[in-house]
Design a protein around this motif. Sequence first.
Motif, PDB file in Angstrom:
ATOM      1  N   ALA B  61       0.793  -1.289  -0.019  1.00 15.64           N
ATOM      2  CA  ALA B  61       0.042  -0.155  -0.119  1.00 15.64           C
ATOM      3  C   ALA B  61       0.834   1.187   0.134  1.00 15.64           C
ATOM      4  O   ALA B  61       0.783   2.122  -0.668  1.00 15.64           O
ATOM      5  N   ALA B  62       1.871   1.254   0.672  1.00 16.81           N
ATOM      6  CA  ALA B  62       2.860   2.330   0.824  1.00 16.81           C
ATOM      7  C   ALA B  62       3.560   2.644  -0.618  1.00 16.81           C
ATOM      8  O   ALA B  62       3.511   3.621  -0.950  1.00 16.81           O
ATOM      9  N   ALA B  63       4.033   1.428  -1.182  1.00 18.09           N
ATOM     10  CA  ALA B  63       4.530   1.687  -2.459  1.00 18.09           C
ATOM     11  C   ALA B  63       3.510   2.054  -3.417  1.00 18.09           C
ATOM     12  O   ALA B  63       4.056   2.796  -4.111  1.00 18.09           O
ATOM     13  N   ARG B  64       2.584   1.637  -3.422  1.00 19.12           N
ATOM     14  CA  ARG B  64       1.498   2.070  -4.430  1.00 19.12           C
ATOM     15  C   ARG B  64       1.101   3.737  -4.147  1.00 19.12           C
ATOM     16  O   ARG B  64       1.258   4.276  -5.034  1.00 19.12           O
ATOM     17  N   VAL B  65       1.111   4.118  -3.044  1.00 18.58           N
ATOM     18  CA  VAL B  65       0.833   5.519  -2.747  1.00 18.58           C
ATOM     19  C   VAL B  65       1.819   6.157  -3.252  1.00 18.58           C
ATOM     20  O   VAL B  65       1.685   7.320  -3.916  1.00 18.58           O
ATOM     21  N   LEU B  66       3.101   5.919  -3.168  1.00 15.69           N
ATOM     22  CA  LEU B  66       4.533   6.643  -3.771  1.00 15.69           C
ATOM     23  C   LEU B  66       4.304   6.655  -5.204  1.00 15.69           C
ATOM     24  O   LEU B  66       4.564   7.829  -5.691  1.00 15.69           O
ATOM     25  N   GLN B  67       3.970   5.469  -5.708  1.00 11.98           N
ATOM     26  CA  GLN B  67       4.233   5.140  -7.203  1.00 11.98           C
ATOM     27  C   GLN B  67       2.988   5.840  -7.758  1.00 11.98           C
ATOM     28  O   GLN B  67       3.277   6.876  -8.867  1.00 11.98           O
ATOM     29  N   VAL B  68       1.714   5.786  -7.317  1.00 10.15           N
ATOM     30  CA  VAL B  68       0.650   6.577  -7.766  1.00 10.15           C
ATOM     31  C   VAL B  68       0.915   8.098  -8.002  1.00 10.15           C
ATOM     32  O   VAL B  68       0.460   8.704  -8.914  1.00 10.15           O
ATOM     33  N   ASN B  69       1.474   8.680  -6.638  1.00 10.08           N
ATOM     34  CA  ASN B  69       1.422  10.154  -6.772  1.00 10.08           C
ATOM     35  C   ASN B  69       2.729  10.602  -7.131  1.00 10.08           C
ATOM     36  O   ASN B  69       2.809  11.900  -7.451  1.00 10.08           O
ATOM     37  N   THR B  70       3.781   9.987  -7.341  1.00  5.58           N
ATOM     38  CA  THR B  70       4.921  10.367  -7.877  1.00  5.58           C
ATOM     39  C   THR B  70       5.789   9.884  -9.141  1.00  5.58           C
ATOM     40  O   THR B  70       6.541  10.405  -9.755  1.00  5.58           O
ATOM     41  N   GLY B  71       5.156   8.558  -9.628  1.00  2.00           N
ATOM     42  CA  GLY B  71       5.789   7.863 -10.718  1.00  2.00           C
ATOM     43  C   GLY B  71       6.767   7.112 -10.073  1.00  2.00           C
ATOM     44  O   GLY B  71       7.346   6.574 -11.135  1.00  2.00           O
ATOM     45  N   LEU B  72       7.232   7.188  -9.020  1.00  2.00           N
ATOM     46  CA  LEU B  72       8.527   6.573  -8.615  1.00  2.00           C
ATOM     47  C   LEU B  72       8.280   4.917  -8.014  1.00  2.00           C
ATOM     48  O   LEU B  72       7.287   4.785  -7.291  1.00  2.00           O
ATOM     49  N   ASP B  73       9.079   4.226  -8.367  1.00  2.00           N
ATOM     50  CA  ASP B  73       8.881   2.852  -7.549  1.00  2.00           C
ATOM     51  C   ASP B  73      10.547   2.412  -7.328  1.00  2.00           C
ATOM     52  O   ASP B  73      11.506   3.191  -7.537  1.00  2.00           O
ATOM     53  N   ASN B  74      10.630   1.380  -6.772  1.00  2.00           N
ATOM     54  CA  ASN B  74      12.169   0.891  -6.266  1.00  2.00           C
ATOM     55  C   ASN B  74      12.745   1.957  -5.302  1.00  2.00           C
ATOM     56  O   ASN B  74      13.994   2.383  -5.437  1.00  2.00           O
ATOM     57  N   ILE B  75      11.941   2.632  -4.410  1.00  2.00           N
ATOM     58  CA  ILE B  75      12.492   3.658  -3.526  1.00  2.00           C
ATOM     59  C   ILE B  75      12.732   3.087  -2.130  1.00  2.00           C
ATOM     60  O   ILE B  75      11.802   2.081  -1.707  1.00  2.00           O
ATOM     61  N   TYR B  76      13.620   3.584  -1.611  1.00  2.00           N
ATOM     62  CA  TYR B  76      14.219   2.963  -0.052  1.00  2.00           C
ATOM     63  C   TYR B  76      12.895   3.490   0.568  1.00  2.00           C
ATOM     64  O   TYR B  76      12.649   4.890   0.961  1.00  2.00           O
ATOM     65  N   MET B  77      12.316   2.426   1.384  1.00  2.00           N
ATOM     66  CA  MET B  77      11.011   3.079   2.151  1.00  2.00           C
ATOM     67  C   MET B  77      11.235   1.963   3.340  1.00  2.00           C
ATOM     68  O   MET B  77      11.540   0.919   3.408  1.00  2.00           O
ATOM     69  N   ASP B  78      10.557   2.487   4.787  1.00  2.00           N
ATOM     70  CA  ASP B  78      10.748   2.039   5.902  1.00  2.00           C
ATOM     71  C   ASP B  78       9.679   2.216   6.846  1.00  2.00           C
ATOM     72  O   ASP B  78       9.234   3.316   6.573  1.00  2.00           O
ATOM     73  N   GLN B  79       9.118   1.342   7.504  1.00  2.00           N
ATOM     74  CA  GLN B  79       7.933   1.626   8.417  1.00  2.00           C
ATOM     75  C   GLN B  79       8.420   2.563   9.583  1.00  2.00           C
ATOM     76  O   GLN B  79       9.453   2.399  10.137  1.00  2.00           O
ATOM     77  N   LEU B  80       7.417   3.703   9.805  1.00  2.00           N
ATOM     78  CA  LEU B  80       7.969   4.194  11.073  1.00  2.00           C
ATOM     79  C   LEU B  80       7.303   4.008  12.111  1.00  2.00           C
ATOM     80  O   LEU B  80       7.997   3.822  13.173  1.00  2.00           O
TER      81      LEU B  80
END
Lengths: 231, 231
Positions: B61-80
Amino acid sequence: MSVTSFYTGAPRHMVAVDCIIFGFENGQLKLLIVKRLPAPYHGAWSLMGGFVHDGESLNDAAARVLQVNTGLDNIYMDQLHCYGDVNRDTGGRVISVAYYALIRISEHLPQLSAEYDAHWLTLQEIPDLIFDHGQMITDALMKLRDKAHFHPIGFELLPEKFSLPQLRNLYEEIYQRPLDKRNFRKKILAMDILEKLDEKDKSTSKKGANLYRFDKSKYGELMQRGMVFEI
Amino acid sequence: MSVTSFYTGAPRHMVAVDCIIFGFENGQLKLLIVKRLPAPYHGAWSLMGGFVHDGESLNDAAARVLQVNTGLDNIYMDQLHCYGDVNRDTGGRVISVAYYALIRISEHLPQLSAEYDAHWLTLQEIPDLIFDHGQMITDALMKLRDKAHFHPIGFELLPEKFSLPQLRNLYEEIYQRPLDKRNFRKKILAMDILEKLDEKDKSTSKKGANLYRFDKSKYGELMQRGMVFEI
């Protein structure tokens, strides 16, 4: 879109809290693990947990689960991680927020809920647990190590009065490696956060080991001087 | 109680993910903040977020929100952290799992969603945000500081090739305090995790500053030798 319809269209999920409960007894780090008596999953080993209610915060839900099942409140608890894989719970899609708690086994005699057959088990004794509860324990142990290194949370696991060998023993259990006696003693005393008492622990030697108490106000002064707690 | 009725009786909750997106540009740490265009909360400043779908893990879900809104994937993400106060969202009871992401602004030109009016803002420029999004940013900054201290995640924010002054500048932004030039240089080079390139950055001086690249395999060797990354 109105505010109401925005929320009405959102999917709903079951959310649980699971508690990783650490204790320290007879020189060993232990975890409170239960054999489930209620259905479903009767007889399965698991962490203590429960669903988050409406009108209840996550922190309150975790405190409730701990209180209902052990009789304890005012316990040190901190959020570990939120586990959200779709199939983590075999019975349905449940998102789980894991909390870890630190308990003084020596002081509180837990009134363990009759709903659960609860056991304090060492890391080596823990059986296979349901769902991802084994992973939660692994993650909690890493977090406890990280946190205990720079924050005085280890004292939450000790009785109010403790000897330096007991304190070192606790850290050896948390880190799962031996610590040099003299260095440990030197380091902890140099921080000046312990109050030396006029009592001795004579359970391990005739001469006895001096007893100490963690001094919160001295710890506050240490922080104010910009010093770092590090064990 | 059967497995089915056990789950049927459980309360259901809306669960969202919110993304704290860090970038580094012109020597400044920035956050991607949006002015909401869709209803509800039109015109309010917030983090990028969205509801967790059925059959979708939290990470997805977090990757989707980032992808849909910025066009970016394969981004460093971590749960806060998972935010679960009952009234944190003024429109209804929503539990939110916050993630932080690190983006190379220089390499990716984000295809920002037309649904949002997105801005890269410095810490000083961030306006009041809806709900507890301001608290999420404060918590994310603390986590970034802690993590960057012992893990080489800072490199995720830099272009592939960078100078030592750029790297120091990044850490000064993360820690919000100046770092000694000579000590920083000595410390980072002593770890032997950078590859020195035959190129110079001449944007800041005539003589130019040597460019370096983070070397993952050398970092792996450092870890294998039991050494600690620490900046």
